[in-house]
Scaffold this motif. Structure first.
Motif, short mmCIF file in Angstrom:
data_model
loop_
_atom_site.label_atom_id
_atom_site.label_comp_id
_atom_site.label_asym_id
_atom_site.label_seq_id
_atom_site.Cartn_x
_atom_site.Cartn_y
_atom_site.Cartn_z
N LEU A 118 -10.64 -1.55 -5.38
CA LEU A 118 -10.28 -1.43 -3.85
C LEU A 118 -9.97 -2.58 -3.56
O LEU A 118 -8.97 -3.00 -2.89
CB LEU A 118 -10.94 -0.38 -3.06
CG LEU A 118 -10.02 0.07 -1.77
CD1 LEU A 118 -8.80 0.93 -1.81
CD2 LEU A 118 -10.79 0.61 -0.60
N GLU A 119 -11.32 -3.19 -3.39
CA GLU A 119 -11.10 -4.68 -2.87
C GLU A 119 -10.29 -5.63 -3.47
O GLU A 119 -9.62 -6.69 -2.81
CB GLU A 119 -12.60 -5.21 -2.68
CG GLU A 119 -13.37 -4.87 -1.74
CD GLU A 119 -14.91 -5.26 -1.84
OE1 GLU A 119 -15.15 -5.64 -2.94
OE2 GLU A 119 -15.18 -4.97 -0.80
N ASN A 120 -10.11 -5.46 -4.85
CA ASN A 120 -9.42 -6.50 -5.61
C ASN A 120 -7.96 -6.00 -5.84
O ASN A 120 -7.21 -6.18 -6.96
CB ASN A 120 -9.89 -6.63 -7.07
CG ASN A 120 -11.26 -7.57 -6.73
OD1 ASN A 120 -11.15 -8.76 -6.52
ND2 ASN A 120 -12.57 -6.83 -6.60
N LYS A 121 -7.57 -5.03 -5.08
CA LYS A 121 -6.06 -4.34 -5.36
C LYS A 121 -5.88 -3.86 -6.77
O LYS A 121 -4.75 -4.33 -7.48
CB LYS A 121 -4.97 -5.48 -5.01
CG LYS A 121 -4.95 -5.80 -3.26
CD LYS A 121 -3.79 -5.73 -2.74
CE LYS A 121 -3.83 -5.73 -1.20
NZ LYS A 121 -2.49 -5.70 -0.51
N MET A 122 -6.87 -3.23 -7.15
CA MET A 122 -6.61 -2.69 -8.43
C MET A 122 -6.68 -1.16 -8.25
O MET A 122 -7.39 -0.30 -9.23
CB MET A 122 -7.83 -3.11 -9.41
CG MET A 122 -7.58 -4.78 -9.65
SD MET A 122 -9.09 -5.42 -10.45
CE MET A 122 -9.06 -4.98 -12.30
N ILE A 123 -6.28 -0.52 -7.38
CA ILE A 123 -5.99 0.94 -7.40
C ILE A 123 -4.48 0.97 -6.62
O ILE A 123 -4.46 0.83 -5.40
CB ILE A 123 -7.20 1.70 -6.22
CG1 ILE A 123 -8.67 1.57 -6.77
CG2 ILE A 123 -6.80 3.09 -6.41
CD1 ILE A 123 -9.48 2.09 -5.99
N ASP A 124 -3.71 1.54 -7.38
CA ASP A 124 -2.36 1.82 -7.05
C ASP A 124 -2.22 3.16 -6.63
O ASP A 124 -1.30 3.34 -5.51
CB ASP A 124 -1.24 1.19 -8.05
CG ASP A 124 -1.44 -0.05 -8.65
OD1 ASP A 124 -1.26 -1.20 -7.75
OD2 ASP A 124 -1.41 -0.45 -9.66
N GLU A 125 -2.78 3.75 -7.38
CA GLU A 125 -2.63 5.48 -7.13
C GLU A 125 -3.92 6.03 -7.47
O GLU A 125 -4.93 5.34 -7.98
CB GLU A 125 -1.80 6.08 -8.15
CG GLU A 125 -0.22 5.67 -7.96
CD GLU A 125 0.58 6.44 -9.24
OE1 GLU A 125 0.21 7.24 -9.71
OE2 GLU A 125 1.76 5.76 -9.35
#
Ligand SMILES: NC(=O)c1ccc[n+]([C@@H]2O[C@H](COP(=O)([O-])OP(=O)(O)OC[C@H]3O[C@@H](n4cnc5c(N)ncnc54)[C@H](OP(=O)(O)O)[C@@H]3O)[C@@H](O)[C@H]2O)c1
Length: 174
Positions: A118-125
């Protein structure tokens, strides 16, 4: 044209918002319908990102799939075999995934790993199955030491079984 990697987190949650009743517990509390859904999404992805603790709990089934295991004890990227790479979270994992041209990446957890992604913008969905049971205690989805508001848009919802397990599909919108 370059295809963007899609990062999809898959989570089973108790009604009181926990991913496990205690540290290192296995997933024997999730429904067979949720397990069927999980296997179908794992079959479709190119790569799984999983924390060292969850990998050790589910090593046998996961060893057949292509996994990156996050471990702070790993020296950079450690290639164990064609399916298994350990990665120190200080490495540029997103850059590595882009370079390798993985298109569909599943984030399998646990809490530390969901938080890192989440912190590394690695959850789009995110797919969340809410199972109709409460633990009264347990491990939250995200590390509560690192509060952060993120907004999500509901894409679909579905009842998985008569007991009322619900599969929710959200997209990150910020
Ligand atoms: N309900 C669900 O959908 C679901 C899904 C998956 C897991 N789970 C449950 O979640 C529990 C495990 O969760 P967990 O949070 O304790 O462990 P985890 O995320 O599976 O693994 C944690 C380990 O991964 C490494 N790691 C991950 N992020 C890191 C970071 N940002 N910095 C440094 N190291 C990092 C560390 O490995 P080292 O210790 O080697 O440094 C850390 O100890 C289990 O009970 C499992 O069954 C539930």
């Amino acid at each position: 044209m370059e295809t963007k990697t899609k990062y999809i987190a898959v989570v089973a949650l108790s009604l009181d918002g926990k991913i496990a009743p205690e540290q290192n517990a296995d997933s024997n509390w999730t429904s067979s319908e949720d397990k069927t859904f999980l296997h179908s999404i794992l079959d479709k992805c190119d790569l799984i990102i999983v924390g060292r603790k969850t990998y050790e709990i589910a090593e046998k089934p996961l060893s057949k799939r292509k996994c990156i295991v996050l471990s702070g004890k790993s020296f950079g990227f450690e290639f164990k075999n064609e399916n298994l790479t350990y990665c120190n979270p200080t490495e540029d994992l997103k850059g590595y995934i882009k370079e390798k041209k993985y298109h569909s990446v599943v984030i399998l957890g646990g809490a530390q790993t969901y938080t890192y992604c989440l912190e590394n913008k690695m959850i789009d969905e995110i797919f969340i199955t809410i199972e109709p049971l409460t633990f009264g205690t347990g491990l939250p989805l995200f590390d509560q030491q690192k509060p952060k508001m993120v907004k999500w848009l509901l894409l679909s919802s579905k009842q998985l079984n008569p007991a009322g397990a619900l599969l929710l599909h959200y997209q990150r919108i910020d």
